[in-house]
Motif scaffolding. Structure first.
Motif, short mmCIF file in Angstrom:
data_model
loop_
_atom_site.label_atom_id
_atom_site.label_comp_id
_atom_site.label_asym_id
_atom_site.label_seq_id
_atom_site.Cartn_x
_atom_site.Cartn_y
_atom_site.Cartn_z
N ASP A 253 0.82 -1.21 0.00
CA ASP A 253 0.00 0.00 0.00
C ASP A 253 0.85 1.27 0.00
N GLY A 254 2.11 1.15 0.44
CA GLY A 254 2.95 2.33 0.61
C GLY A 254 3.83 2.65 -0.57
N VAL A 255 3.83 1.82 -1.62
CA VAL A 255 4.68 2.07 -2.77
C VAL A 255 3.84 2.35 -4.01
N ASP A 256 4.44 3.02 -4.97
CA ASP A 256 3.73 3.38 -6.20
C ASP A 256 4.69 3.23 -7.38
N PRO A 257 5.05 2.00 -7.73
CA PRO A 257 5.99 1.78 -8.83
C PRO A 257 5.36 2.06 -10.19
N ASP A 258 6.20 2.17 -11.20
CA ASP A 258 5.75 2.41 -12.56
C ASP A 258 5.88 1.14 -13.40
N ASP A 259 5.11 1.09 -14.47
CA ASP A 259 5.33 0.08 -15.51
C ASP A 259 6.58 0.44 -16.30
N ASP A 260 7.31 -0.56 -16.73
CA ASP A 260 8.38 -0.34 -17.70
C ASP A 260 8.60 -1.63 -18.50
N ILE A 261 9.67 -1.68 -19.28
CA ILE A 261 9.89 -2.84 -20.14
C ILE A 261 10.27 -4.08 -19.36
N HIS A 262 10.64 -3.91 -18.09
CA HIS A 262 11.09 -5.05 -17.29
C HIS A 262 9.98 -5.68 -16.47
N ALA A 263 9.01 -4.89 -16.03
CA ALA A 263 7.96 -5.43 -15.16
C ALA A 263 6.79 -4.44 -15.11
N THR A 264 5.62 -4.98 -14.85
CA THR A 264 4.45 -4.13 -14.66
C THR A 264 4.47 -3.55 -13.25
N ALA A 265 3.73 -2.46 -13.08
CA ALA A 265 3.62 -1.86 -11.75
C ALA A 265 2.99 -2.82 -10.77
N ARG A 266 1.99 -3.57 -11.22
CA ARG A 266 1.32 -4.53 -10.34
C ARG A 266 2.29 -5.60 -9.85
N TYR A 267 3.10 -6.11 -10.76
CA TYR A 267 4.07 -7.14 -10.36
C TYR A 267 5.11 -6.55 -9.41
N ARG A 268 5.58 -5.34 -9.72
CA ARG A 268 6.57 -4.71 -8.85
C ARG A 268 6.02 -4.48 -7.45
N ARG A 269 4.78 -4.06 -7.37
CA ARG A 269 4.18 -3.81 -6.06
C ARG A 269 4.11 -5.11 -5.25
N HIS A 270 3.67 -6.18 -5.89
CA HIS A 270 3.60 -7.48 -5.22
C HIS A 270 5.00 -7.93 -4.79
N LEU A 271 5.96 -7.81 -5.70
CA LEU A 271 7.32 -8.26 -5.42
C LEU A 271 7.94 -7.44 -4.30
N THR A 272 7.68 -6.16 -4.27
CA THR A 272 8.21 -5.31 -3.21
C THR A 272 7.69 -5.74 -1.85
N GLY A 273 6.41 -6.08 -1.77
CA GLY A 273 5.86 -6.57 -0.52
C GLY A 273 6.52 -7.86 -0.06
N VAL A 274 6.72 -8.79 -1.00
CA VAL A 274 7.36 -10.06 -0.68
C VAL A 274 8.79 -9.84 -0.18
N LEU A 275 9.55 -9.02 -0.89
CA LEU A 275 10.95 -8.80 -0.54
C LEU A 275 11.09 -8.02 0.77
N ALA A 276 10.20 -7.05 1.00
CA ALA A 276 10.25 -6.29 2.25
C ALA A 276 9.95 -7.20 3.44
N GLU A 277 8.93 -8.04 3.31
CA GLU A 277 8.62 -8.98 4.38
C GLU A 277 9.81 -9.89 4.66
N ARG A 278 10.40 -10.40 3.58
CA ARG A 278 11.55 -11.30 3.73
C ARG A 278 12.72 -10.60 4.39
N ALA A 279 13.01 -9.38 3.95
CA ALA A 279 14.13 -8.64 4.52
C ALA A 279 13.89 -8.32 6.00
N LEU A 280 12.66 -7.96 6.35
CA LEU A 280 12.35 -7.65 7.74
C LEU A 280 12.43 -8.89 8.62
N ARG A 281 11.99 -10.03 8.11
CA ARG A 281 12.13 -11.29 8.86
C ARG A 281 13.60 -11.59 9.14
#
Length: 319
Positions: A253-281
């Motif tokens: 909910d706290g990030v607002d990524p953009d679409d680009d040639i590498h990934a969609t904004a939706r995928y980036r948002r999901h991936l950011t949540g996964v990686l942040a949770e993992r890093a915090l653990r």
């Protein structure tokens, strides 16, 4: 391709470098490691009239552990900082992130401060400085130096608060408080590529080993490193009982990524949540290990910390 014509300057002292910058602003560019600037010059994405090469300014090639943190000079190379035992002992998040920067041949030449000045929101080091609350020291001819906090230094994609006649002479990465763990997680298509998403995490425990503070800086999630304070979401719980799913949701909910040639904004948002949770653990587990280790040191030294450790005054090794 070849760069546009420019005048080349090679000062040997800091004062001389600042004087040259003052005389060439706003048409000058500083060359340190050159791992970002040289490709931009060759592709004519940058076309300065003057190039100020600071590699002969020996005083800028400095790396020191100061009271409360690590100060990195403008010519300290990625590799030197990454391999420094003193840096790793005081601020382990810095070398952990540096191991993910590009490739060894680039880290041998590229500079930490240069990466910060480049201010790429997809890069690792701006996120590290941001989540730690570090500063960049700027110098100008005829004026006192000023320290700019990370939250004010990064102003947009490839944009920073540095003025055209200023030189970033160093960066300061604060040491973590007691009972603190750190971690860096990212996903890239290939090792060394810019991350599609990433997260630098810092977790501090209270004396009861509950989460007192949890912060994360997200990579490739906005125009600048996105720093989120998740302490309230963690609700002062032990790491084992923290609501990590709620943490991941708060990050999304706290990030607002953009679409680009590498990934969609939706995928980036999901991936950011996964990686942040993992890093915090990981950071929380590291904080517990650090806390246990310090308790073990106190016991081995016979320090009375108010806990009954047994008849001989020493408890069992937690590891």
């Amino acid at each position: 391709m070849k760069p546009s014509p420019f005048d080349y300057h090679a000062p040997r002292e800091l004062g001389e470098a600042l004087e040259v910058l003052a005389g060439t602003a706003p048409h000058g560019k500083v060359l340190a490691g050159g791992q970002s600037l040289i490709p931009m010059l060759n592709m004519r994405l940058a076309a300065p009239s003057h190039l100020v090469d600071i590699n002969r300014v020996a005083e800028l090639d400095a790396l020191s552990v100061e009271t409360g943190g690590v100060r990195v000079g403008a010519l300290a190379r990625h590799a030197a900082v990454e391999r420094s035992p003193a840096v790793a002992a005081v601020q382990p998040l810095l070398p952990a992130a540096l191991r993910l920067v590009a490739h060894p041949v680039i880290r041998n030449r590229g500079t930490v401060v240069g990466s910060l000045v480049h201010a790429d929101p997809s890069a690792e080091l701006p996120a590290v400085l941001a989540v730690l609350g570090g500063t960049v020291r700027l110098a100008r001819h005829g004026a006192p130096e000023r320290d700019v906090p990370a939250e004010a230094f990064f102003t947009g994609p490839l944009e920073s608060a540095i003025e055209p006649d200023e030189l970033a002479v160093s960066a300061f990465f604060p040491a973590p408080p007691p009972r603190t763990g750190t971690a860096f997680q990212e996903v890239a298509r290939r090792h060394g590529d810019y991350a599609m998403a990433g997260a630098a995490a810092v977790v501090t425990l209270d004396e009861d080993l509950r989460i007192a503070s949890a912060r994360v800086a997200c990579v490739s999630a906005g125009p600048v490193p996105v720093v989120l304070d998740l302490s309230e979401v963690c609700a002062r719980r032990p790491a084992a009982s923290a609501d990590w799913e709620a943490v991941a949701a708060a990050v999304r909910d706290g990030v607002d990524p953009d679409d680009d040639i590498h990934a969609t904004a939706r995928y980036r948002r999901h991936l950011t949540g996964v990686l942040a949770e993992r890093a915090l653990r990981v950071a929380a587990a590291e904080a517990e290990r650090v806390a246990d280790g310090r308790a073990a040191v106190r016991m081995s030294e016979g320090v009375d910390d108010g806990v009954n450790h047994g008849a001989n005054g020493a408890g069992e090794d937690s590891e």
